[in-house]
Design an enzyme around this catalytic site. Sequence first.
Site, PDB file in Angstrom:
ATOM      1  N   ASP A   1      43.898  47.133  43.378  1.00  0.00           N
ATOM      2  CA  ASP A   1      42.894  48.045  43.934  1.00  0.00           C
ATOM      3  C   ASP A   1      42.131  48.780  42.820  1.00  0.00           C
ATOM      4  OD1 ASP A   1      41.504  49.287  45.901  1.00  0.00           O
ATOM      5  OD2 ASP A   1      43.146  50.562  46.593  1.00  0.00           O
TER       6      ASP A   1
ATOM      7  N   ASN B   1      38.874  42.149  54.591  1.00  0.00           N
ATOM      8  CA  ASN B   1      37.807  42.256  53.581  1.00  0.00           C
ATOM      9  C   ASN B   1      36.484  41.584  53.979  1.00  0.00           C
ATOM     10  OD1 ASN B   1      39.999  42.132  50.642  1.00  0.00           O
ATOM     11  ND2 ASN B   1      39.121  43.889  51.698  1.00  0.00           N
TER      12      ASN B   1
HETATM   13  C1  FPP Z   1      40.059  46.098  45.534  1.00  0.00           C
HETATM   14  O1  FPP Z   1      39.027  46.708  44.850  1.00  0.00           O
HETATM   15  C2  FPP Z   1      40.202  44.686  45.320  1.00  0.00           C
HETATM   16  C3  FPP Z   1      39.857  43.668  46.195  1.00  0.00           C
HETATM   17  C4  FPP Z   1      38.883  43.751  47.291  1.00  0.00           C
HETATM   18  C5  FPP Z   1      40.483  42.378  46.107  1.00  0.00           C
HETATM   19  C6  FPP Z   1      40.949  41.989  44.761  1.00  0.00           C
HETATM   20  C7  FPP Z   1      39.866  41.301  44.022  1.00  0.00           C
HETATM   21  C8  FPP Z   1      39.856  41.188  42.703  1.00  0.00           C
HETATM   22  C9  FPP Z   1      40.920  41.722  41.800  1.00  0.00           C
HETATM   23  C10 FPP Z   1      38.714  40.509  42.060  1.00  0.00           C
HETATM   24  C11 FPP Z   1      38.898  39.049  41.994  1.00  0.00           C
HETATM   25  C12 FPP Z   1      40.288  38.622  42.028  1.00  0.00           C
HETATM   26  C13 FPP Z   1      40.691  37.395  42.296  1.00  0.00           C
HETATM   27  C14 FPP Z   1      42.080  37.166  42.721  1.00  0.00           C
HETATM   28  C15 FPP Z   1      39.777  36.249  42.182  1.00  0.00           C
HETATM   29  P1  FPP Z   1      38.103  47.682  45.690  1.00  0.00           P
HETATM   30  O2  FPP Z   1      36.765  47.083  45.852  1.00  0.00           O
HETATM   31  O3  FPP Z   1      38.795  48.007  46.991  1.00  0.00           O
HETATM   32  O4  FPP Z   1      38.048  48.931  44.771  1.00  0.00           O
HETATM   33  P2  FPP Z   1      37.759  50.429  45.258  1.00  0.00           P
HETATM   34  O5  FPP Z   1      38.948  50.841  46.073  1.00  0.00           O
HETATM   35  O6  FPP Z   1      37.635  51.160  43.981  1.00  0.00           O
HETATM   36  O7  FPP Z   1      36.500  50.409  46.074  1.00  0.00           O
END
Ligand code: FPP
Length: 232
Positions: free
Chosen positions: A22, A70
């Site tokens: 996250d 998501n």
């Molecule tokens: C949370 O960040 C992460 C995700 C939505 C999914 C995980 C994705 C990645 C680590 C990028 C690509 C990874 C792979 C496995 C290809 P967020 O957008 O919720 O962050 P925030 O809480 O700060 O908004």
Amino acid sequence: MSPLNPLGPPPPGRLHVACIMDGNGRWAESRGLPRTAGHTAGEENLAEVVRAAVQRDIGWLTVFGFSTENWIRPRPEVRHILGLHERLFGRVTELNENNVRIRWIGRPFDGPDARTPKYVQRAIRKAIADTAHNTGMVLTVAFDYGGRAELMGAVRSARAAGQRITPASIESHLHDPTLPPVDVMVRTSGEIRVSNFLLWQSAGAAIHFTDTPWPDFDAAELDAAIALVPAP
Ligand code: FPP
């Protein structure tokens, strides 16, 4: 069991570490960058964490790449994250150099709620096949994954097979029944929640919550998480 994940010898590492990655968006926003840049940095950091994990007593690393929830994110952000999965599953040379087997868990591609585009399906199938011969750490990417959906599917499949509903019958119908119990669950970026990740497998897991956003999660943090697991 996903027919995609081949059986293989158990990895040499002992521990199963699961990561909720996250904070990519906030990492980017705090630098005046678009959220997509945070996801890109998150994917690159995952490659680093995999390299650190293979040097430790970790047999299974399972990461939450994209959840069933998501899909409601803005279309350009979803497209960007899907492209990053294509990139991650394309890291076959690197995975082979590290003797890592890549696998996938998530809603079946042919299921009623399936949304995984064909190009991501192809990347997943190819990476699994091209790393299946490795004997080291198992890296499982949860894509279009939800713990409740997994459990509902397992109960339905057990019923359809005429089995009584028991812990063993449910377990045998999880997306990947070979995934062992999670030893430690990591959640980055200050959120103190489990968010529908590996609900069955993490019943007895230690949990490492950290304020560090995922793009900055490093080997020292991984060691802090592992330190929560009692010695064998
Ligand atoms: C949370 O960040 C992460 C995700 C939505 C999914 C995980 C994705 C990645 C680590 C990028 C690509 C990874 C792979 C496995 C290809 P967020 O957008 O919720 O962050 P925030 O809480 O700060 O908004």
